[in-house]
Design a protein around this motif. Structure first.
Motif, PDB file in Angstrom:
ATOM      1  N   GLN A 198     -39.362 -51.058 -81.236  1.00  0.00           N
ATOM      2  CA  GLN A 198     -40.727 -50.869 -81.756  1.00  0.00           C
ATOM      3  C   GLN A 198     -41.668 -50.336 -80.682  1.00  0.00           C
ATOM      4  O   GLN A 198     -42.529 -49.516 -80.970  1.00  0.00           O
ATOM      5  CB  GLN A 198     -41.298 -52.178 -82.314  1.00  0.00           C
ATOM      6  N   VAL A 199     -41.469 -50.817 -79.434  1.00  0.00           N
ATOM      7  CA  VAL A 199     -42.319 -50.331 -78.335  1.00  0.00           C
ATOM      8  C   VAL A 199     -42.128 -48.828 -78.180  1.00  0.00           C
ATOM      9  O   VAL A 199     -43.098 -48.062 -78.122  1.00  0.00           O
ATOM     10  CB  VAL A 199     -41.985 -51.059 -76.999  1.00  0.00           C
ATOM     11  N   SER A 200     -40.868 -48.371 -78.170  1.00  0.00           N
ATOM     12  CA  SER A 200     -40.687 -46.923 -77.968  1.00  0.00           C
ATOM     13  C   SER A 200     -41.209 -46.125 -79.150  1.00  0.00           C
ATOM     14  O   SER A 200     -41.732 -45.024 -78.973  1.00  0.00           O
ATOM     15  CB  SER A 200     -39.254 -46.532 -77.605  1.00  0.00           C
ATOM     16  N   GLU A 201     -41.127 -46.658 -80.364  1.00  0.00           N
ATOM     17  CA  GLU A 201     -41.674 -45.950 -81.527  1.00  0.00           C
ATOM     18  C   GLU A 201     -43.198 -45.817 -81.403  1.00  0.00           C
ATOM     19  O   GLU A 201     -43.768 -44.753 -81.633  1.00  0.00           O
ATOM     20  CB  GLU A 201     -41.275 -46.698 -82.815  1.00  0.00           C
ATOM     21  N   LEU A 202     -43.867 -46.910 -81.003  1.00  0.00           N
ATOM     22  CA  LEU A 202     -45.335 -46.849 -80.839  1.00  0.00           C
ATOM     23  C   LEU A 202     -45.707 -45.895 -79.708  1.00  0.00           C
ATOM     24  O   LEU A 202     -46.664 -45.133 -79.824  1.00  0.00           O
ATOM     25  CB  LEU A 202     -45.903 -48.243 -80.557  1.00  0.00           C
ATOM     26  N   GLU A 203     -44.931 -45.909 -78.637  1.00  0.00           N
ATOM     27  CA  GLU A 203     -45.234 -45.010 -77.510  1.00  0.00           C
ATOM     28  C   GLU A 203     -45.008 -43.554 -77.898  1.00  0.00           C
ATOM     29  O   GLU A 203     -45.748 -42.679 -77.487  1.00  0.00           O
ATOM     30  CB  GLU A 203     -44.391 -45.386 -76.285  1.00  0.00           C
ATOM     31  N   ARG A 204     -43.997 -43.324 -78.741  1.00  0.00           N
ATOM     32  CA  ARG A 204     -43.689 -41.951 -79.166  1.00  0.00           C
ATOM     33  C   ARG A 204     -44.838 -41.365 -79.997  1.00  0.00           C
ATOM     34  O   ARG A 204     -45.169 -40.202 -79.879  1.00  0.00           O
ATOM     35  CB  ARG A 204     -42.395 -41.956 -79.995  1.00  0.00           C
ATOM     36  N   LEU A 205     -45.453 -42.212 -80.827  1.00  0.00           N
ATOM     37  CA  LEU A 205     -46.486 -41.650 -81.708  1.00  0.00           C
ATOM     38  C   LEU A 205     -47.868 -41.591 -81.058  1.00  0.00           C
ATOM     39  O   LEU A 205     -48.790 -41.008 -81.622  1.00  0.00           O
ATOM     40  CB  LEU A 205     -46.520 -42.368 -83.063  1.00  0.00           C
ATOM     41  N   LEU A 206     -47.993 -42.115 -79.851  1.00  0.00           N
ATOM     42  CA  LEU A 206     -49.307 -42.077 -79.196  1.00  0.00           C
ATOM     43  C   LEU A 206     -49.589 -40.670 -78.667  1.00  0.00           C
ATOM     44  O   LEU A 206     -48.832 -40.157 -77.847  1.00  0.00           O
ATOM     45  CB  LEU A 206     -49.329 -43.087 -78.043  1.00  0.00           C
ATOM     46  N   PRO A 207     -50.672 -40.024 -79.130  1.00  0.00           N
ATOM     47  CA  PRO A 207     -50.959 -38.669 -78.629  1.00  0.00           C
ATOM     48  C   PRO A 207     -51.330 -38.704 -77.148  1.00  0.00           C
ATOM     49  O   PRO A 207     -51.770 -39.746 -76.632  1.00  0.00           O
ATOM     50  CB  PRO A 207     -52.167 -38.223 -79.455  1.00  0.00           C
TER      51      PRO A 207
END
Ligand code: G1P
Length: 301
Positions: free
Chosen positions: A89-98
């Motif tokens: 989940q951390v990497s998914e949130l980091e991926r979507l952060l512009p």
């Protein structure tokens, strides 16, 4: 391509009030409704980024702050997910952060139509070509629709629209174009009409909500009179621009779901869920069972 003709920015209009989804949209923007586990607007952002877009301009309106929050950092959430060992989940949130500074927000103060919403982005876009993605129209395919438009743009320059075929009786739901001579990955646009009656439609190719436009559209939209539905229509502005600049269309080879309608939204959820490796099989079995028991009920009734 000359850097000044490169498409670096995209406009995503998110100002519509979503009355078709009330009461779900009473306190939440319709663009935050979810397709599986991501808000609708996230798919448009991902498609823009896949196409090489570096900066996104959202045209919002009142009560849309959840969209702004969605594209902001969440340090508290990330550290609690880390503590809980939820690295996926951390990497998914980091991926979507512009990237910092790579999104801007401006407001359309009154619902005067799509042409007016696009015009509201003029200062943030400046004097350069830009992509436009209508997030309600959810494109589903092997490759993003906007990436395909970029390929055509790199060959032809000018203005590009994506189109798909609709049933002839559905032309009054969309902007419809006239089909001209073929170019390598598309064809020339001869006409553009917003929501024509089938008897007046130049074809059954409809604008599916993906565009690359030159900045001269802004001056035209500033003077554009109200059209279909008593709104300032982008299609009318594009028709005027086509008198002096080239317009090409590309038929999208995927499928677009109209998530502005309940039926399209549910269909999109099913299609995206079936395509997921984590839940696709379960969803497939559930749908099959539901259909079988629904048919049995219908026969018994
Ligand atoms: C807008 C455009 C129309 C386009 C459609 C795609 O209409 O004006 O040309 O075909 O989006 O969804 P709206 O859906 O805002 O009425």
């Amino acid at each position: 391509m000359d850097p000044k003709h490169r498409v670096r920015k995209a406009v995503i209009p998110v100002a519509g009030n979503g009355t078709r989804f009330l009461p779900a949209t009473k306190a939440m923007p319709k663009e935050m409704l979810t397709i599986v586990d991501r808000p609708v607007v996230q798919y448009a952002v991902d498609e823009a980024i896949e196409a090489g877009i570096e900066h996104i301009v959202f045209v919002t309106s009142r009560n849309k702050s959840a969209i702004e929050d969605h594209f902001d950092d969440t340090p508290e959430l990330i550290s609690s997910l880390r503590l809980a060992g939820k690295s996926h989940q951390v990497s998914e949130l980091e991926r979507l952060l512009p990237r910092p500074g790579a999104v801007s927000f401006t407001r359309q103060q009154a619902p005067l139509g799509l042409g007016h919403a696009v015009w509201c982005a003029r200062d943030l876009i400046g004097n350069e070509p830009f992509a436009l993605l209508l997030p309600d129209m959810l494109c589903y395919g092997m490759r993003g629709c906007m990436a395909g438009l970029m390929d055509l743009y790199n060959e032809t320059g000018g203005n590009i629209v994506a189109v798909e075929e609709c049933a002839p009786e559905e032309t009054s739901k969309y902007g419809i174009i006239g089909k001209g001579a073929a170019v390598r990955h598309g064809f020339a646009v001869t006409k553009m009409v917003e929501k024509p009656h089938p008897s007046e439609a130049p074809s059954n190719f409809y604008l599916n909500g993906r565009y690359i436009l030159q900045p001269e559209i802004f001056d035209i939209l500033a003077r554009q009179e109200r059209g279909a539905g008593n709104e300032i229509q982008l299609t009318d502005g594009m028709l005027r621009l086509s008198e002096t600049q080239s317009f090409h269309a590309q038929v999208y080879n995927g499928r677009t779901f109209d998530c502005g309608s309940k039926h399209g939204f549910i269909e999109a959820n099913v299609a995206f869920a079936l395509a997921r490796s984590d839940i696709g099989g379960l969803v497939y079995d559930s749908i099959r069972n539901l259909v079988v028991s629904h048919e049995a009920q219908m026969t018994a009734a």
